[in-house]
Scaffold this active site. Sequence first.
Site, PDB file in Angstrom:
ATOM      1  N   CYS A 214       0.860  -1.193   0.000  1.00 54.06           N
ATOM      2  CA  CYS A 214       0.000   0.000   0.000  1.00 54.06           C
ATOM      3  C   CYS A 214       0.896   1.243   0.000  1.00 54.06           C
ATOM      4  O   CYS A 214       0.629   2.225  -0.683  1.00 54.06           O
ATOM      5  CB  CYS A 214      -0.886   0.054   1.241  1.00 54.06           C
ATOM      6  SG  CYS A 214      -1.781  -1.452   1.624  1.00 54.06           S
ATOM      7  N   HIS A 218       0.848   4.792  -1.817  1.00 53.43           N
ATOM      8  CA  HIS A 218       0.218   5.877  -1.048  1.00 53.43           C
ATOM      9  C   HIS A 218       1.136   6.584  -0.047  1.00 53.43           C
ATOM     10  O   HIS A 218       0.715   7.484   0.651  1.00 53.43           O
ATOM     11  CB  HIS A 218      -1.029   5.359  -0.337  1.00 53.43           C
ATOM     12  CG  HIS A 218      -2.092   4.924  -1.302  1.00 53.43           C
ATOM     13  ND1 HIS A 218      -2.701   5.795  -2.171  1.00 53.43           N
ATOM     14  CD2 HIS A 218      -2.646   3.713  -1.549  1.00 53.43           C
ATOM     15  CE1 HIS A 218      -3.585   5.140  -2.907  1.00 53.43           C
ATOM     16  NE2 HIS A 218      -3.566   3.871  -2.560  1.00 53.43           N
ATOM     17  N   ARG A 264     -13.447   0.141  -1.106  1.00 54.99           N
ATOM     18  CA  ARG A 264     -12.355   0.835  -1.791  1.00 54.99           C
ATOM     19  C   ARG A 264     -11.047   0.063  -1.652  1.00 54.99           C
ATOM     20  O   ARG A 264     -10.283  -0.087  -2.589  1.00 54.99           O
ATOM     21  CB  ARG A 264     -12.188   2.238  -1.203  1.00 54.99           C
ATOM     22  CG  ARG A 264     -11.228   3.087  -1.986  1.00 54.99           C
ATOM     23  CD  ARG A 264     -11.851   3.370  -3.320  1.00 54.99           C
ATOM     24  NE  ARG A 264     -11.016   4.187  -4.195  1.00 54.99           N
ATOM     25  CZ  ARG A 264     -10.163   3.698  -5.077  1.00 54.99           C
ATOM     26  NH1 ARG A 264      -9.966   2.412  -5.158  1.00 54.99           N
ATOM     27  NH2 ARG A 264      -9.496   4.497  -5.877  1.00 54.99           N
ATOM     28  N   CYS A 268      -8.145  -1.827  -4.282  1.00 54.69           N
ATOM     29  CA  CYS A 268      -6.697  -1.617  -4.340  1.00 54.69           C
ATOM     30  C   CYS A 268      -5.939  -2.925  -4.163  1.00 54.69           C
ATOM     31  O   CYS A 268      -4.903  -3.133  -4.785  1.00 54.69           O
ATOM     32  CB  CYS A 268      -6.261  -0.625  -3.265  1.00 54.69           C
ATOM     33  SG  CYS A 268      -6.370   1.080  -3.836  1.00 54.69           S
TER      34      CYS A 268
HETATM   35  C1  HEC Z   1      -0.450   0.310  -7.725  1.00 56.24           C
HETATM   36  C2  HEC Z   1      -0.735   1.374  -6.820  1.00 56.24           C
HETATM   37  C3  HEC Z   1      -1.656   1.134  -5.641  1.00 56.24           C
HETATM   38  C4  HEC Z   1      -1.470   0.269  -4.595  1.00 56.24           C
HETATM   39  C5  HEC Z   1      -0.347  -0.728  -4.400  1.00 56.24           C
HETATM   40  C6  HEC Z   1      -2.534   0.530  -3.663  1.00 56.24           C
HETATM   41  N1  HEC Z   1      -3.362   1.511  -4.132  1.00 56.24           N
HETATM   42 FE1  HEC Z   1      -4.848   2.421  -3.134  1.00 56.24          FE
HETATM   43  N2  HEC Z   1      -5.262   3.574  -4.768  1.00 56.24           N
HETATM   44  C7  HEC Z   1      -4.573   3.531  -5.964  1.00 56.24           C
HETATM   45  C8  HEC Z   1      -5.176   4.445  -6.913  1.00 56.24           C
HETATM   46  C9  HEC Z   1      -4.722   4.697  -8.339  1.00 56.24           C
HETATM   47  C10 HEC Z   1      -6.266   5.035  -6.240  1.00 56.24           C
HETATM   48  C11 HEC Z   1      -7.218   6.105  -6.809  1.00 56.24           C
HETATM   49  C12 HEC Z   1      -6.570   7.434  -6.758  1.00 56.24           C
HETATM   50  C13 HEC Z   1      -6.268   7.845  -5.352  1.00 56.24           C
HETATM   51  O1  HEC Z   1      -7.141   8.380  -4.671  1.00 56.24           O
HETATM   52  O2  HEC Z   1      -5.149   7.548  -4.869  1.00 56.24           O
HETATM   53  C14 HEC Z   1      -6.270   4.488  -4.884  1.00 56.24           C
HETATM   54  C15 HEC Z   1      -7.166   4.854  -3.900  1.00 56.24           C
HETATM   55  C16 HEC Z   1      -7.131   4.379  -2.593  1.00 56.24           C
HETATM   56  C17 HEC Z   1      -7.978   4.858  -1.536  1.00 56.24           C
HETATM   57  C18 HEC Z   1      -9.036   5.944  -1.655  1.00 56.24           C
HETATM   58  C19 HEC Z   1      -8.438   7.292  -1.451  1.00 56.24           C
HETATM   59  C20 HEC Z   1      -9.455   8.388  -1.289  1.00 56.24           C
HETATM   60  O3  HEC Z   1      -9.041   9.554  -1.255  1.00 56.24           O
HETATM   61  O4  HEC Z   1     -10.632   8.130  -1.156  1.00 56.24           O
HETATM   62  C21 HEC Z   1      -7.665   4.155  -0.411  1.00 56.24           C
HETATM   63  C22 HEC Z   1      -8.276   4.290   0.966  1.00 56.24           C
HETATM   64  C23 HEC Z   1      -6.608   3.218  -0.769  1.00 56.24           C
HETATM   65  N3  HEC Z   1      -6.299   3.411  -2.104  1.00 56.24           N
HETATM   66  C24 HEC Z   1      -6.029   2.302   0.090  1.00 56.24           C
HETATM   67  C25 HEC Z   1      -5.064   1.384  -0.297  1.00 56.24           C
HETATM   68  C26 HEC Z   1      -4.567   0.327   0.567  1.00 56.24           C
HETATM   69  C27 HEC Z   1      -4.998   0.087   1.993  1.00 56.24           C
HETATM   70  C28 HEC Z   1      -3.654  -0.374  -0.158  1.00 56.24           C
HETATM   71  C29 HEC Z   1      -2.895  -1.625   0.248  1.00 56.24           C
HETATM   72  C30 HEC Z   1      -3.687  -2.749   0.613  1.00 56.24           C
HETATM   73  C31 HEC Z   1      -3.560   0.262  -1.458  1.00 56.24           C
HETATM   74  N4  HEC Z   1      -4.444   1.292  -1.515  1.00 56.24           N
HETATM   75  C32 HEC Z   1      -2.685  -0.129  -2.462  1.00 56.24           C
HETATM   76  C33 HEC Z   1      -3.437   2.806  -6.223  1.00 56.24           C
HETATM   77  C34 HEC Z   1      -2.868   1.881  -5.365  1.00 56.24           C
END
Ligand code: HEC
Length: 307
Positions: A214, A218, A264, A268
């Site tokens: 994550c 992030h 959400r 991811c």
């Molecule tokens: C390959 C890249 C990538 C990884 C790895 C990833 N994410 Fe994301 N995530 C994104 C993208 C692209 C979005 C949509 C754009 C944004 O708000 O960041 C997102 C959105 C989110 C959001 C919503 C953000 C908002 O403002 O509402 C959350 C919560 C989130 N991710 C949690 C996680 C968690 C927990 C993990 C690990 C289990 C994870 N992500 C792993 C790419 C990733």
Amino acid sequence: MLSKMIKMVIVLAIFAVASNAGKYDKQAQKDRKALIKYFEAKFEDPEKNRNNFFPYSTDKELKENITKGLKHHDFAIGNYAFSKQGKAQYDEIKEMPPYEEFIEKGEAIYKKSKVLQKCFPDTKISGEYPYFDKKKNSVITLSVAINDCVTKAGEKKLNLKKGKIAHIEAYFADQSKQAGKKTNIKINSKKAAEAYDRGKKYYYSQRGYLKLSCASCHVQGAAQRVRNESLSQLLGHTTHFPVYRLKWGAKSKTSDGLGTLERRMAGCIKDEGQVPPKADSKEMKELLYFMAYMSNGMKIDGPDIRK
Ligand code: HEC
């Protein structure tokens, strides 16, 4: 003499308990402060910080599309905090927010349900979840608490990702927001601290053939682009849920576009090439506990919209 000594022992014991309560979140507090510092440094001047923080960004992107000089509470609105283009669209949609009807739906469900009113006499509680329940030895998220409440009363199990639960959470979030509530996650036992640690470990562990965590996206990756999206920062990630997304099939039969934080995150984790843990699993609850702690002190601002 003896009674004096007994009194002394009691006073010392009370003192020990009181100082222990502060002890369990020491590491978490350190983590939270370090995270704020990291993001403030990162966004202080993206063009200047390119080598440290933005190795793959183009000059144009750094100059034209990333807001600089962001401070702690600015980070609350996800990637709209720094993405100039994104923010303009966001402000436009917020003029007629498409989630109003869901707050109303949630309110109607709550006001009709004696069961929910009994479990949640106070509706301004979004910032208090997840918490660690000592008796159950488990993290309790708001979705799990709502589901436990209705199933204990003999009602049908709820889908923890969308539908009714998202409506109820939208109502609670709005109530919390109107009352100016902030995220207020507590870690006050050894077991709670261990749950936090496991959640943190999950967040920073690389998974799948892409070896992504994550944090890759992030924390280190925040503000960089993946396809057409700017990656948002961990700080403030839990403050605005549930969210409404066009992508979530606003007009389909199975979804009205509103989803919980669990929904959400499942998305991811699938993007990491993994099968997401269930919304009420230990992993998911502890992951949420860690994430929410990082947003401690930030205002509850849900429901919201996201791309
Ligand atoms: C390959 C890249 C990538 C990884 C790895 C990833 N994410 Fe994301 N995530 C994104 C993208 C692209 C979005 C949509 C754009 C944004 O708000 O960041 C997102 C959105 C989110 C959001 C919503 C953000 C908002 O403002 O509402 C959350 C919560 C989130 N991710 C949690 C996680 C968690 C927990 C993990 C690990 C289990 C994870 N992500 C792993 C790419 C990733």
